[in-house]
Motif scaffolding. Structure first.
Motif, PDB file in Angstrom:
ATOM      1  N   LEU A  27       0.824  -1.201   0.000  1.00 26.26           N
ATOM      2  CA  LEU A  27       0.000   0.000   0.000  1.00 26.26           C
ATOM      3  C   LEU A  27       0.862   1.255   0.000  1.00 26.26           C
ATOM      4  O   LEU A  27       0.589   2.228  -0.715  1.00 26.26           O
ATOM      5  N   ALA A  28       1.921   1.230   0.825  1.00 23.77           N
ATOM      6  CA  ALA A  28       2.813   2.389   0.889  1.00 23.77           C
ATOM      7  C   ALA A  28       3.488   2.638  -0.451  1.00 23.77           C
ATOM      8  O   ALA A  28       3.629   3.791  -0.890  1.00 23.77           O
ATOM      9  N   ARG A  29       3.891   1.541  -1.121  1.00 21.09           N
ATOM     10  CA  ARG A  29       4.545   1.684  -2.423  1.00 21.09           C
ATOM     11  C   ARG A  29       3.578   2.196  -3.477  1.00 21.09           C
ATOM     12  O   ARG A  29       3.904   3.080  -4.273  1.00 21.09           O
ATOM     13  N   ARG A  30       2.363   1.651  -3.494  1.00 18.77           N
ATOM     14  CA  ARG A  30       1.384   2.058  -4.503  1.00 18.77           C
ATOM     15  C   ARG A  30       0.963   3.515  -4.322  1.00 18.77           C
ATOM     16  O   ARG A  30       0.726   4.235  -5.286  1.00 18.77           O
ATOM     17  N   LEU A  31       0.860   3.970  -3.067  1.00 16.62           N
ATOM     18  CA  LEU A  31       0.409   5.329  -2.788  1.00 16.62           C
ATOM     19  C   LEU A  31       1.553   6.328  -2.678  1.00 16.62           C
ATOM     20  O   LEU A  31       1.325   7.529  -2.542  1.00 16.62           O
ATOM     21  N   GLU A  32       2.807   5.797  -2.685  1.00 14.71           N
ATOM     22  CA  GLU A  32       3.994   6.648  -2.564  1.00 14.71           C
ATOM     23  C   GLU A  32       3.979   7.438  -1.255  1.00 14.71           C
ATOM     24  O   GLU A  32       4.220   8.652  -1.236  1.00 14.71           O
ATOM     25  N   VAL A  33       3.666   6.736  -0.167  1.00 10.12           N
ATOM     26  CA  VAL A  33       3.670   7.336   1.165  1.00 10.12           C
ATOM     27  C   VAL A  33       4.404   6.381   2.103  1.00 10.12           C
ATOM     28  O   VAL A  33       4.795   5.271   1.736  1.00 10.12           O
ATOM     29  N   SER A  34       4.582   6.805   3.355  1.00  6.53           N
ATOM     30  CA  SER A  34       5.260   5.970   4.337  1.00  6.53           C
ATOM     31  C   SER A  34       4.290   4.963   4.953  1.00  6.53           C
ATOM     32  O   SER A  34       3.067   5.177   4.930  1.00  6.53           O
ATOM     33  N   PRO A  35       4.801   3.853   5.517  1.00  9.22           N
ATOM     34  CA  PRO A  35       3.925   2.881   6.190  1.00  9.22           C
ATOM     35  C   PRO A  35       3.113   3.525   7.314  1.00  9.22           C
ATOM     36  O   PRO A  35       1.962   3.130   7.550  1.00  9.22           O
ATOM     37  N   ARG A  56      -0.413  -7.636  12.635  1.00  6.95           N
ATOM     38  CA  ARG A  56       0.779  -6.952  13.115  1.00  6.95           C
ATOM     39  C   ARG A  56       2.036  -7.738  12.773  1.00  6.95           C
ATOM     40  O   ARG A  56       1.964  -8.902  12.400  1.00  6.95           O
ATOM     41  N   GLY A  57       3.188  -7.062  12.908  1.00  3.86           N
ATOM     42  CA  GLY A  57       4.458  -7.736  12.728  1.00  3.86           C
ATOM     43  C   GLY A  57       4.993  -7.623  11.318  1.00  3.86           C
ATOM     44  O   GLY A  57       4.406  -6.976  10.445  1.00  3.86           O
ATOM     45  N   VAL A  58       6.167  -8.287  11.089  1.00  2.00           N
ATOM     46  CA  VAL A  58       6.808  -8.262   9.783  1.00  2.00           C
ATOM     47  C   VAL A  58       5.869  -8.863   8.745  1.00  2.00           C
ATOM     48  O   VAL A  58       5.284  -9.924   8.947  1.00  2.00           O
ATOM     49  N   GLY A  59       5.736  -8.185   7.629  1.00  2.00           N
ATOM     50  CA  GLY A  59       4.837  -8.676   6.587  1.00  2.00           C
ATOM     51  C   GLY A  59       3.379  -8.460   6.911  1.00  2.00           C
ATOM     52  O   GLY A  59       2.510  -9.108   6.324  1.00  2.00           O
ATOM     53  N   GLY A  60       3.107  -7.566   7.875  1.00  2.00           N
ATOM     54  CA  GLY A  60       1.730  -7.301   8.266  1.00  2.00           C
ATOM     55  C   GLY A  60       0.893  -6.859   7.079  1.00  2.00           C
ATOM     56  O   GLY A  60       1.381  -6.216   6.153  1.00  2.00           O
ATOM     57  N   ALA A  61      -0.371  -7.235   7.081  1.00  9.41           N
ATOM     58  CA  ALA A  61      -1.242  -6.949   5.953  1.00  9.41           C
ATOM     59  C   ALA A  61      -2.596  -6.474   6.451  1.00  9.41           C
ATOM     60  O   ALA A  61      -2.916  -6.593   7.652  1.00  9.41           O
ATOM     61  N   TYR A  62      -3.382  -5.940   5.537  1.00  9.36           N
ATOM     62  CA  TYR A  62      -4.716  -5.455   5.851  1.00  9.36           C
ATOM     63  C   TYR A  62      -5.725  -6.184   4.963  1.00  9.36           C
ATOM     64  O   TYR A  62      -5.419  -6.589   3.837  1.00  9.36           O
ATOM     65  N   ARG A  63      -6.921  -6.304   5.471  1.00  7.17           N
ATOM     66  CA  ARG A  63      -8.003  -6.871   4.683  1.00  7.17           C
ATOM     67  C   ARG A  63      -9.327  -6.342   5.219  1.00  7.17           C
ATOM     68  O   ARG A  63      -9.412  -5.863   6.359  1.00  7.17           O
TER      69      ARG A  63
END
Length: 317
Positions: A27-35, A56-63
């Protein structure tokens, strides 16, 4: 062009609806913003009542919470077709820069429609062709967006402007309206330098900056103002006899504001033209003998063309 943070929040929602799960890094890469900024966007969605779940944690994701989908927008067939054709028509008003955004919006529209209506709109779109007029001037969407914001917020703007005679100037303008007129976009309002109403072609604006000062706009009809102030090109009534039958001219002569009839073994062409130079060149390009009856100014155009041709073919004469 700068983007409103609220648009990025909606982009996060679009991505979450399209994918089962999206990592914060993506998401950060696609939106060009910070995590961290992504986290703020997600919190904003949660505050709006949209159930976004995160790992949470390394590789954390949203859904999105399983089973959650925004309710579809409801359009009638005519409303859906109006939206689809309106998105495709952006180039007709010189905003081809927005084509990628229009395509994305069209895809979103298609996803919201029931299958039957989606098929109907798609079929109608395929049988409609839209072609931009050659007189439409391409306009910078970013500058137009800034001008529209100035109108909405009643804020003065600073313009770096270049006139038709290539004269550069800087103006502060209270813009009352942004209007598309005769193939061009104009900013119309009160010029503080001239202390008078003025119109500015957006394609000649080099830079536009929003200022902090505000104003109270009057009731104003920008289209009526432009019609009363912009020069109207002179239109000539032309009548020319062509030594060729009408069927031989089919496809060669535009029927726009033109009437052709058979006459004396040839063709009588009548119509109106603003640019006699281009019309004279067109007649020569037909490759058939012709006789000019009106206007007399067309004879002068041929005399000028003849001089220009001699200058090319007989240099130094």
């Amino acid at each position: 062009m700068t983007y409103d943070p609220s648009l990025r929040v909606l982009t996060v929602l679009e991505l979450l609806q399209a994918r089962e799960e999206v990592t914060g890094a993506e998401l950060a890469r696609r939106l060009e913003v910070s995590p961290r900024t992504v986290q703020r966007y997600v919190t904003r969605l949660q505050d709006l009542g949209i159930p976004v779940e995160g790992k949470r944690g390394v590789g954390g994701a949203y859904r999105l919470k399983p089973g959650f989908r925004l309710p579809p927008l409801m359009f009638t067939g005519e409303e859906a077709l109006a939206l689809a054709l309106g998105l495709r028509a952006l180039q007709l008003v010189g905003l081809s820069e927005l084509t990628p955004a229009a395509q994305a919006a069209s895809a979103k529209l298609a996803r919201t429609l029931p299958q039957t209506l989606r098929t109907e709109v798609s079929a109608l779109e395929q049988v409609v062709q839209l072609d931009a007029s050659p007189w439409v001037v391409t306009t910078d969407a970013g500058k137009l967006t800034t001008l529209m914001k100035a109108v909405r917020e009643t804020r003065t703007v600073s313009l770096d402007y270049r006139s038709g005679s290539n004269e550069a100037s800087r103006r502060e303008v209270q813009v009352y309206r942004a209007v598309h007129f005769d193939g061009r976009w104009y900013a119309v309002g009160h010029c503080l330098k001239r202390q008078a109403l003025r119109s500015f072609r957006v394609d000649r604006i080099q830079a536009v900056t929003l200022l902090d000062s505000t104003f109270t706009p009057p009731e104003f009809d920008a289209v009526a103002y432009l019609r009363s102030t912009l020069p109207t090109p002179r239109s000539y009534d032309v009548s020319v006899w062509l030594d060729a039958p009408p069927e031989n001219l089919r496809g060669l002569v535009s029927m726009w504001m033109t009437d052709i009839t058979a006459e004396a073994g040839g063709t009588r062409l009548r119509g109106q033209r603003e640019n006699l130079t281009s019309f004279a060149a067109f007649l020569l390009g037909l490759g058939v003998p012709f006789r000019i009856d009106t206007p007399p100014e067309l004879h002068a155009q041929f005399a000028e063309l003849g001089q220009r041709c001699r200058a090319v073919t007989e240099p130094g004469v």
